[in-house]
Design a protein around this motif. Structure first.
Motif, PDB file in Angstrom:
ATOM      1  N   GLU A 109      16.707 -21.767  38.041  1.00 28.23           N
ATOM      2  CA  GLU A 109      17.858 -21.525  38.925  1.00 28.23           C
ATOM      3  C   GLU A 109      17.879 -22.495  40.173  1.00 28.23           C
ATOM      4  OE1 GLU A 109      19.293 -17.089  37.483  1.00 28.23           O
ATOM      5  OE2 GLU A 109      18.206 -17.479  39.556  1.00 28.23           O
ATOM      6  N   GLU A 110      16.297 -22.589  40.591  1.00 24.78           N
ATOM      7  CA  GLU A 110      16.066 -23.358  42.045  1.00 24.78           C
ATOM      8  C   GLU A 110      15.889 -25.007  41.463  1.00 24.78           C
ATOM      9  OE1 GLU A 110      15.957 -22.435  45.099  1.00 24.78           O
ATOM     10  OE2 GLU A 110      16.804 -20.370  44.548  1.00 24.78           O
ATOM     11  N   ASN A 111      16.477 -25.370  40.231  1.00 31.37           N
ATOM     12  CA  ASN A 111      16.112 -26.928  39.888  1.00 31.37           C
ATOM     13  C   ASN A 111      14.411 -27.268  39.934  1.00 31.37           C
ATOM     14  OD1 ASN A 111      19.006 -27.302  39.490  1.00 31.37           O
ATOM     15  ND2 ASN A 111      19.165 -27.283  41.540  1.00 31.37           N
ATOM     16  N   ALA A 112      13.661 -26.300  39.578  1.00 35.36           N
ATOM     17  CA  ALA A 112      12.187 -26.582  39.728  1.00 35.36           C
ATOM     18  C   ALA A 112      11.935 -27.819  39.115  1.00 35.36           C
ATOM     19  CB  ALA A 112      11.442 -25.312  39.454  1.00 35.36           C
ATOM     20  N   VAL A 125       9.217 -24.073  45.370  1.00 32.93           N
ATOM     21  CA  VAL A 125      10.140 -25.114  44.966  1.00 32.93           C
ATOM     22  C   VAL A 125      10.304 -26.219  46.060  1.00 32.93           C
ATOM     23  CG1 VAL A 125      12.188 -26.104  43.818  1.00 32.93           C
ATOM     24  CG2 VAL A 125      11.096 -24.227  43.201  1.00 32.93           C
ATOM     25  N   ASP A 126      10.744 -25.590  47.301  1.00 31.85           N
ATOM     26  CA  ASP A 126      11.107 -26.526  48.304  1.00 31.85           C
ATOM     27  C   ASP A 126       9.703 -27.325  48.768  1.00 31.85           C
ATOM     28  OD1 ASP A 126      13.527 -25.735  48.699  1.00 31.85           O
ATOM     29  OD2 ASP A 126      13.092 -24.266  50.198  1.00 31.85           O
ATOM     30  N   PRO A 131      11.536 -19.865  45.416  1.00 35.66           N
ATOM     31  CA  PRO A 131      12.509 -20.811  46.436  1.00 35.66           C
ATOM     32  C   PRO A 131      11.514 -21.611  47.358  1.00 35.66           C
ATOM     33  CG  PRO A 131      13.525 -18.655  46.362  1.00 35.66           C
ATOM     34  CD  PRO A 131      12.109 -18.466  45.769  1.00 35.66           C
ATOM     35  N   ARG A 169      14.104 -17.858  37.263  1.00 40.00           N
ATOM     36  CA  ARG A 169      14.437 -18.074  38.780  1.00 40.00           C
ATOM     37  C   ARG A 169      13.976 -19.554  39.090  1.00 40.00           C
ATOM     38  NH1 ARG A 169      17.022 -18.295  42.745  1.00 40.00           N
ATOM     39  NH2 ARG A 169      16.584 -17.284  44.763  1.00 40.00           N
ATOM     40  N   ALA A 170      12.965 -19.903  38.644  1.00 41.96           N
ATOM     41  CA  ALA A 170      12.511 -21.199  39.021  1.00 41.96           C
ATOM     42  C   ALA A 170      13.922 -22.498  38.430  1.00 41.96           C
ATOM     43  CB  ALA A 170      11.079 -21.402  38.598  1.00 41.96           C
ATOM     44  N   ASP A 207      12.825 -13.553  45.350  1.00 45.23           N
ATOM     45  CA  ASP A 207      13.471 -14.068  46.470  1.00 45.23           C
ATOM     46  C   ASP A 207      12.881 -14.788  47.467  1.00 45.23           C
ATOM     47  OD1 ASP A 207      15.555 -12.739  45.095  1.00 45.23           O
ATOM     48  OD2 ASP A 207      15.460 -10.900  46.376  1.00 45.23           O
TER      49      ASP A 207
END
Length: 293
Positions: free
Chosen positions: A257-260, A221-222, A218, A254-255, A214
């Protein structure tokens, strides 16, 4: 004076000085780092100085561990004392000193804290067992260990907000905060690389999955998405993602899902023409996400 910039976004200045009249003939060469990765700078600096002496460019040999153990509080006071201590004593003392500096309001002391932690998790700069235990301490989900939670809280604040404190947004403070964020990412990169190499990263992720899923993924990736503006941050963030995705399928999901994947591909495209180390760092993460998709 020459102002230089390398493909790794290292910036430095080269100055040439004539010798004094009473000295031997020759030219004094000074190479001064302004910004960027220290290891890359030292490699370029060594090449420049060797060329200036007519020795050619050395091919870097395999790194030899240099074990450095010191009391940071004593070092700050200018009283460096070398004494034999157990690995556990070294770790406890250095972690405690670093946390104390992280909690201070002075940004230069915050920077010193992260630099100390980076040295502490690097097996080439301290005892290998101390380095590994330091890595485990930083990412451990131990409710009794306030030091670990303080360090992770500081990292989360820097990755999410770009600062440790409620700072005014003047240029000087902004520069300090940029340095701090980069140091936090460097710390994570070295921590995960060491733990993956020792095959204990997967267990650490399982024990503290909420923080990794969590908060960390994220934020990393940002940081990759900011490659054009902050390529050094994107470099360390890409390294972190590559190691984390290799260690955990949950983090890989998870990555995704974050469009990594798209973030890493854009960073690679930018790095291929501007920052070769960044381009290289994205490749493993891209490969893993492509195979997952």
């Amino acid at each position: 004076m020459a102002k230089c910039s390398t493909l790794d976004y290292v910036r430095f200045r080269v100055r040439l000085f004539a010798p004094r009249k009473n000295e031997d003939e020759g030219t004094i060469v000074e190479v001064q780092k302004r910004r960027g990765d220290t290891i890359s700078f030292l490699r370029d600096c060594r090449a420049i100085l060797n060329a200036a002496e007519g020795d050619g460019v050395d091919v870097p040999s395999e790194a030899v561990p240099v074990h450095i153990d010191f009391d940071m509080a004593s070092a700050m006071a200018g009283e460096l004392k070398m004494e034999e201590e157990s690995g556990e004593d070294i770790l406890t003392k250095e972690i405690g000193s670093a946390v104390g500096l992280i909690l201070r309001d002075e940004l230069d002391l915050n920077i010193m804290a992260f630099e100390c932690l980076i040295a502490l998790v690097d097996p080439l700069r301290t005892l290998p067992d101390v380095a590994l235990n330091a890595c485990k301490t930083i990412v451990a989900n131990d409710s009794k260990d306030k030091s670990a939670s303080e360090i992770r809280g500081a990292i989360a604040a820097l990755l999410r907000n770009g600062s440790l404190h409620d700072d005014e947004g003047d240029a000087i403070i902004s520069d300090f905060n940029e340095i701090l964020k980069n140091l936090a990412l460097c710390l994570l990169s070295k921590t995960f690389a060491n733990m993956l190499n020792k095959r204990c990263l997967e267990t650490a992720i399982q024990d503290n999955s909420e923080w990794f899923l969590d908060t960390l993924i994220p934020s990393l990736v940002d940081a990759v998405k900011s490659a054009k503006d902050r390529p050094h941050d994107a470099l360390y963030a890409s390294d972190c993602l590559s190691n984390l995705l290799r260690a955990s399928k949950d983090l890989l999901k998870r990555a995704d899902e974050e469009n990594a994947l798209s973030a890493l591909e854009e960073a690679k495209a930018f790095g291929s023409t501007h920052h070769k180390s960044l381009a290289n760092a994205t490749e493993k993460g891209i490969t893993m996400l492509e195979s997952y998709s």
